[in-house]
Design a protein around this motif. Structure first.
Motif, PDB file in Angstrom:
ATOM      1  N   TRP A 188       4.405   7.307 -31.448  1.00  0.00           N
ATOM      2  CA  TRP A 188       4.803   7.149 -32.852  1.00  0.00           C
ATOM      3  C   TRP A 188       5.026   5.683 -33.195  1.00  0.00           C
ATOM      4  O   TRP A 188       4.599   5.203 -34.241  1.00  0.00           O
ATOM      5  CB  TRP A 188       6.045   7.976 -33.157  1.00  0.00           C
ATOM      6  CG  TRP A 188       5.811   9.451 -33.042  1.00  0.00           C
ATOM      7  CD1 TRP A 188       4.663  10.145 -33.318  1.00  0.00           C
ATOM      8  CD2 TRP A 188       6.754  10.430 -32.595  1.00  0.00           C
ATOM      9  NE1 TRP A 188       4.842  11.486 -33.077  1.00  0.00           N
ATOM     10  CE2 TRP A 188       6.111  11.688 -32.637  1.00  0.00           C
ATOM     11  CE3 TRP A 188       8.074  10.371 -32.163  1.00  0.00           C
ATOM     12  CZ2 TRP A 188       6.750  12.868 -32.273  1.00  0.00           C
ATOM     13  CZ3 TRP A 188       8.712  11.552 -31.806  1.00  0.00           C
ATOM     14  CH2 TRP A 188       8.050  12.785 -31.858  1.00  0.00           C
ATOM     15  N   TYR A 189       5.696   4.953 -32.294  1.00  0.00           N
ATOM     16  CA  TYR A 189       5.902   3.529 -32.546  1.00  0.00           C
ATOM     17  C   TYR A 189       4.576   2.779 -32.579  1.00  0.00           C
ATOM     18  O   TYR A 189       4.377   1.906 -33.428  1.00  0.00           O
ATOM     19  CB  TYR A 189       6.845   2.910 -31.508  1.00  0.00           C
ATOM     20  CG  TYR A 189       8.306   3.144 -31.801  1.00  0.00           C
ATOM     21  CD1 TYR A 189       8.894   2.654 -32.967  1.00  0.00           C
ATOM     22  CD2 TYR A 189       9.114   3.842 -30.913  1.00  0.00           C
ATOM     23  CE1 TYR A 189      10.237   2.852 -33.243  1.00  0.00           C
ATOM     24  CE2 TYR A 189      10.467   4.053 -31.169  1.00  0.00           C
ATOM     25  CZ  TYR A 189      11.026   3.553 -32.341  1.00  0.00           C
ATOM     26  OH  TYR A 189      12.351   3.745 -32.611  1.00  0.00           O
ATOM     27  N   ASP A 190       3.649   3.085 -31.688  1.00  0.00           N
ATOM     28  CA  ASP A 190       2.328   2.444 -31.705  1.00  0.00           C
ATOM     29  C   ASP A 190       1.650   2.658 -33.057  1.00  0.00           C
ATOM     30  O   ASP A 190       1.079   1.727 -33.638  1.00  0.00           O
ATOM     31  CB  ASP A 190       1.424   3.000 -30.603  1.00  0.00           C
ATOM     32  CG  ASP A 190       1.618   2.319 -29.263  1.00  0.00           C
ATOM     33  OD1 ASP A 190       2.165   1.201 -29.219  1.00  0.00           O
ATOM     34  OD2 ASP A 190       1.195   2.924 -28.250  1.00  0.00           O
ATOM     35  N   THR A 220       1.754  -0.835 -40.222  1.00  0.00           N
ATOM     36  CA  THR A 220       2.484  -1.716 -41.128  1.00  0.00           C
ATOM     37  C   THR A 220       1.773  -3.056 -41.321  1.00  0.00           C
ATOM     38  O   THR A 220       1.110  -3.558 -40.416  1.00  0.00           O
ATOM     39  CB  THR A 220       3.932  -1.968 -40.650  1.00  0.00           C
ATOM     40  OG1 THR A 220       4.628  -2.692 -41.665  1.00  0.00           O
ATOM     41  CG2 THR A 220       3.991  -2.740 -39.354  1.00  0.00           C
ATOM     42  N   LYS A 221       1.927  -3.601 -42.505  1.00  0.00           N
ATOM     43  CA  LYS A 221       1.400  -4.929 -42.821  1.00  0.00           C
ATOM     44  C   LYS A 221       2.499  -5.985 -42.669  1.00  0.00           C
ATOM     45  O   LYS A 221       2.226  -7.176 -42.706  1.00  0.00           O
ATOM     46  CB  LYS A 221       0.863  -4.967 -44.256  1.00  0.00           C
ATOM     47  CG  LYS A 221      -0.177  -3.902 -44.578  1.00  0.00           C
ATOM     48  CD  LYS A 221      -1.479  -4.169 -43.874  1.00  0.00           C
ATOM     49  CE  LYS A 221      -2.537  -3.196 -44.339  1.00  0.00           C
ATOM     50  NZ  LYS A 221      -3.075  -2.377 -43.299  1.00  0.00           N
ATOM     51  N   ASP A 222       3.739  -5.530 -42.485  1.00  0.00           N
ATOM     52  CA  ASP A 222       4.877  -6.435 -42.367  1.00  0.00           C
ATOM     53  C   ASP A 222       5.041  -6.878 -40.915  1.00  0.00           C
ATOM     54  O   ASP A 222       5.353  -6.065 -40.039  1.00  0.00           O
ATOM     55  CB  ASP A 222       6.142  -5.717 -42.863  1.00  0.00           C
ATOM     56  CG  ASP A 222       7.352  -6.620 -42.903  1.00  0.00           C
ATOM     57  OD1 ASP A 222       7.751  -7.137 -41.836  1.00  0.00           O
ATOM     58  OD2 ASP A 222       7.920  -6.783 -43.995  1.00  0.00           O
ATOM     59  N   LYS A 223       4.823  -8.164 -40.656  1.00  0.00           N
ATOM     60  CA  LYS A 223       4.850  -8.699 -39.293  1.00  0.00           C
ATOM     61  C   LYS A 223       6.221  -8.505 -38.644  1.00  0.00           C
ATOM     62  O   LYS A 223       6.303  -8.138 -37.462  1.00  0.00           O
ATOM     63  CB  LYS A 223       4.472 -10.170 -39.302  1.00  0.00           C
ATOM     64  CG  LYS A 223       4.420 -10.778 -37.919  1.00  0.00           C
ATOM     65  CD  LYS A 223       4.022 -12.242 -37.947  1.00  0.00           C
ATOM     66  CE  LYS A 223       3.968 -12.718 -36.508  1.00  0.00           C
ATOM     67  NZ  LYS A 223       4.444 -14.023 -36.301  1.00  0.00           N
ATOM     68  N   GLU A 272       7.168  -6.294 -35.293  1.00  0.00           N
ATOM     69  CA  GLU A 272       7.866  -6.821 -34.117  1.00  0.00           C
ATOM     70  C   GLU A 272       9.047  -5.945 -33.726  1.00  0.00           C
ATOM     71  O   GLU A 272       9.267  -5.679 -32.542  1.00  0.00           O
ATOM     72  CB  GLU A 272       8.327  -8.251 -34.381  1.00  0.00           C
ATOM     73  CG  GLU A 272       7.185  -9.246 -34.466  1.00  0.00           C
ATOM     74  CD  GLU A 272       7.616 -10.617 -34.962  1.00  0.00           C
ATOM     75  OE1 GLU A 272       8.765 -10.762 -35.444  1.00  0.00           O
ATOM     76  OE2 GLU A 272       6.792 -11.542 -34.878  1.00  0.00           O
ATOM     77  N   VAL A 273       9.808  -5.490 -34.707  1.00  0.00           N
ATOM     78  CA  VAL A 273      10.958  -4.616 -34.437  1.00  0.00           C
ATOM     79  C   VAL A 273      10.481  -3.292 -33.845  1.00  0.00           C
ATOM     80  O   VAL A 273      11.025  -2.793 -32.850  1.00  0.00           O
ATOM     81  CB  VAL A 273      11.790  -4.371 -35.719  1.00  0.00           C
ATOM     82  CG1 VAL A 273      12.837  -3.290 -35.502  1.00  0.00           C
ATOM     83  CG2 VAL A 273      12.438  -5.670 -36.185  1.00  0.00           C
ATOM     84  N   ARG A 318       9.524   0.383 -29.271  1.00  0.00           N
ATOM     85  CA  ARG A 318       8.554   1.100 -28.432  1.00  0.00           C
ATOM     86  C   ARG A 318       8.707   0.715 -26.968  1.00  0.00           C
ATOM     87  O   ARG A 318       8.707   1.567 -26.078  1.00  0.00           O
ATOM     88  CB  ARG A 318       7.135   0.787 -28.912  1.00  0.00           C
ATOM     89  CG  ARG A 318       6.041   1.433 -28.052  1.00  0.00           C
ATOM     90  CD  ARG A 318       4.729   0.678 -28.105  1.00  0.00           C
ATOM     91  NE  ARG A 318       4.916  -0.718 -27.766  1.00  0.00           N
ATOM     92  CZ  ARG A 318       4.271  -1.726 -28.383  1.00  0.00           C
ATOM     93  NH1 ARG A 318       3.398  -1.489 -29.342  1.00  0.00           N
ATOM     94  NH2 ARG A 318       4.485  -2.979 -28.019  1.00  0.00           N
ATOM     95  N   ASP A 319       8.881  -0.576 -26.737  1.00  0.00           N
ATOM     96  CA  ASP A 319       9.006  -1.042 -25.359  1.00  0.00           C
ATOM     97  C   ASP A 319      10.302  -0.554 -24.706  1.00  0.00           C
ATOM     98  O   ASP A 319      10.330  -0.325 -23.505  1.00  0.00           O
ATOM     99  CB  ASP A 319       8.859  -2.555 -25.304  1.00  0.00           C
ATOM    100  CG  ASP A 319       7.444  -2.992 -25.659  1.00  0.00           C
ATOM    101  OD1 ASP A 319       6.524  -2.143 -25.644  1.00  0.00           O
ATOM    102  OD2 ASP A 319       7.251  -4.181 -25.964  1.00  0.00           O
TER     103      ASP A 319
END
Length: 90
Positions: A29-31, A37-40, A44-45, A50-51
């Protein structure tokens, strides 16, 4: 599963396996969200989150390895091998 007929070890193995499935799903889901998203900054968050799920999954896998002898055997034989994958299956 018929809880009244299942011993505690089997219940705990099932709990850990189900939790591992859920951690893997969370990574997927995080991937998808990172990709969408287009928001960098948001990406990152989400990638960081995800990690974190990866660490959770590995902790569960290690618990399972320590409590499931057959899984332990397979992991020791296959994981981190330098062989081609086709050389590792039966």
């Amino acid at each position: 599963m018929y809880e009244e007929n299942v011993d505690e070890k089997t219940k705990d193995l099932s709990r850990a396996r189900q939790s591992l499935i859920e951690e893997l799903q969370a990574m997927m889901w995080y991937d998808e969200r990172v990709s969408a998203t287009k928001d960098k900054t948001l990406a990152e968050v989400l990638a960081h989150n995800r990690d974190d799920e990866k660490e959770h999954a590995i902790l569960l896998l290690e618990w399972l390895r320590r409590h499931d002898a057959a899984l332990d055997k397979e992991l020791k034989e296959i994981l981190f091998s330098n062989k081609e994958l086709k050389e590792l299956w039966d």
